[in-house]
Write a protein that holds these residues in place. Structure first.
Motif, PDB file in Angstrom:
ATOM      1  N   ARG A 130       0.854  -1.200   0.000  1.00 52.37           N
ATOM      2  CA  ARG A 130       0.000   0.000   0.000  1.00 52.37           C
ATOM      3  C   ARG A 130       0.878   1.235   0.000  1.00 52.37           C
ATOM      4  O   ARG A 130       1.987   1.227   0.499  1.00 52.37           O
ATOM      5  N   ASP A 131       0.322   2.282  -0.583  1.00 47.49           N
ATOM      6  CA  ASP A 131       1.024   3.563  -0.524  1.00 47.49           C
ATOM      7  C   ASP A 131       1.024   4.041   0.916  1.00 47.49           C
ATOM      8  O   ASP A 131       0.056   3.843   1.651  1.00 47.49           O
ATOM      9  N   PRO A 132       2.072   4.690   1.334  1.00 47.74           N
ATOM     10  CA  PRO A 132       2.098   5.259   2.679  1.00 47.74           C
ATOM     11  C   PRO A 132       0.966   6.283   2.833  1.00 47.74           C
ATOM     12  O   PRO A 132       0.544   6.898   1.852  1.00 47.74           O
ATOM     13  N   HIS A 187       0.902   9.250   3.835  1.00 50.95           N
ATOM     14  CA  HIS A 187       1.185  10.617   3.389  1.00 50.95           C
ATOM     15  C   HIS A 187       0.959  10.786   1.891  1.00 50.95           C
ATOM     16  O   HIS A 187       0.620  11.863   1.428  1.00 50.95           O
ATOM     17  N   ARG A 188       1.100   9.729   1.122  1.00 47.60           N
ATOM     18  CA  ARG A 188       0.836   9.828  -0.323  1.00 47.60           C
ATOM     19  C   ARG A 188      -0.641  10.071  -0.586  1.00 47.60           C
ATOM     20  O   ARG A 188      -0.984  10.856  -1.469  1.00 47.60           O
ATOM     21  N   ALA A 189      -1.489   9.406   0.171  1.00 49.34           N
ATOM     22  CA  ALA A 189      -2.930   9.613   0.006  1.00 49.34           C
ATOM     23  C   ALA A 189      -3.289  11.054   0.377  1.00 49.34           C
ATOM     24  O   ALA A 189      -4.080  11.704  -0.315  1.00 49.34           O
ATOM     25  N   ARG A 190      -2.697  11.563   1.451  1.00 46.69           N
ATOM     26  CA  ARG A 190      -2.924  12.955   1.866  1.00 46.69           C
ATOM     27  C   ARG A 190      -2.446  13.916   0.788  1.00 46.69           C
ATOM     28  O   ARG A 190      -3.110  14.898   0.476  1.00 46.69           O
ATOM     29  N   GLN A 191      -1.277  13.641   0.242  1.00 49.49           N
ATOM     30  CA  GLN A 191      -0.732  14.497  -0.815  1.00 49.49           C
ATOM     31  C   GLN A 191      -1.651  14.514  -2.029  1.00 49.49           C
ATOM     32  O   GLN A 191      -1.883  15.566  -2.626  1.00 49.49           O
ATOM     33  N   ALA A 192      -2.171  13.353  -2.389  1.00 46.65           N
ATOM     34  CA  ALA A 192      -3.076  13.270  -3.548  1.00 46.65           C
ATOM     35  C   ALA A 192      -4.360  14.049  -3.284  1.00 46.65           C
ATOM     36  O   ALA A 192      -4.847  14.770  -4.163  1.00 46.65           O
ATOM     37  N   ARG A 193      -4.919  13.911  -2.067  1.00 47.12           N
ATOM     38  CA  ARG A 193      -6.133  14.664  -1.730  1.00 47.12           C
ATOM     39  C   ARG A 193      -5.865  16.162  -1.748  1.00 47.12           C
ATOM     40  O   ARG A 193      -6.658  16.952  -2.240  1.00 47.12           O
TER      41      ARG A 193
END
Length: 135
Positions: A9-11, A13-19
């Protein structure tokens, strides 16, 4: 990968960055829409996302002797967009507007006003002139 093993899974923080990137893109789009709306109403847009030591101004527009410092909010409904600016944000906008008008010679003699443009999908923008005059 072995049977039953989970894919990596992506870390978080990557999901936060994408959002965050998606929200910034939507915000820029909303500001362009708001600027077009203002121009259609006879305003001259002087700037986007103007940094001041007291905070950022989404849009700066002029019509006649009025300098409109415009906060742009996009939400799922117009009502949510109208409610999205907190008293703290309004105070920050007032201070940023005063600072900008005082430090730019061409703006000093204009009447500074705080406006709000609320946007929601499928709805026409709503421009509140002098949005917080009583607040």
């Amino acid at each position: 990968m072995t049977a039953g093993a989970r894919p990596p899974r992506d870390p978080p923080h990557r999901a936060r960055q994408a959002r965050g990137a998606a929200a910034r893109k939507l915000g820029r789009r909303a500001e362009v829409l708001a600027a077009l709306w203002l121009m259609a109403k006879g305003y001259r847009v002087l700037g986007f996302r103007l940094p001041t030591p007291l905070g950022e101004i989404d849009l700066l527009a002029q019509r006649g002797r009025v300098l409109a410092v415009v906060e742009v909010k996009q939400r799922t409904t117009i009502e949510d967009a109208l409610d999205a600016v907190t008293p703290t944000q309004r105070d920050r906008l007032r201070r940023a507007a005063a600072h900008l008008a005082a430090h730019r010679s061409g703006l000093r003699d204009l009447l500074v006003r705080l406006d709000l443009i609320a946007l929601a999908p499928g709805r026409a923008p709503r421009h509140l002139v002098d949005a917080w005059s009583g607040a």
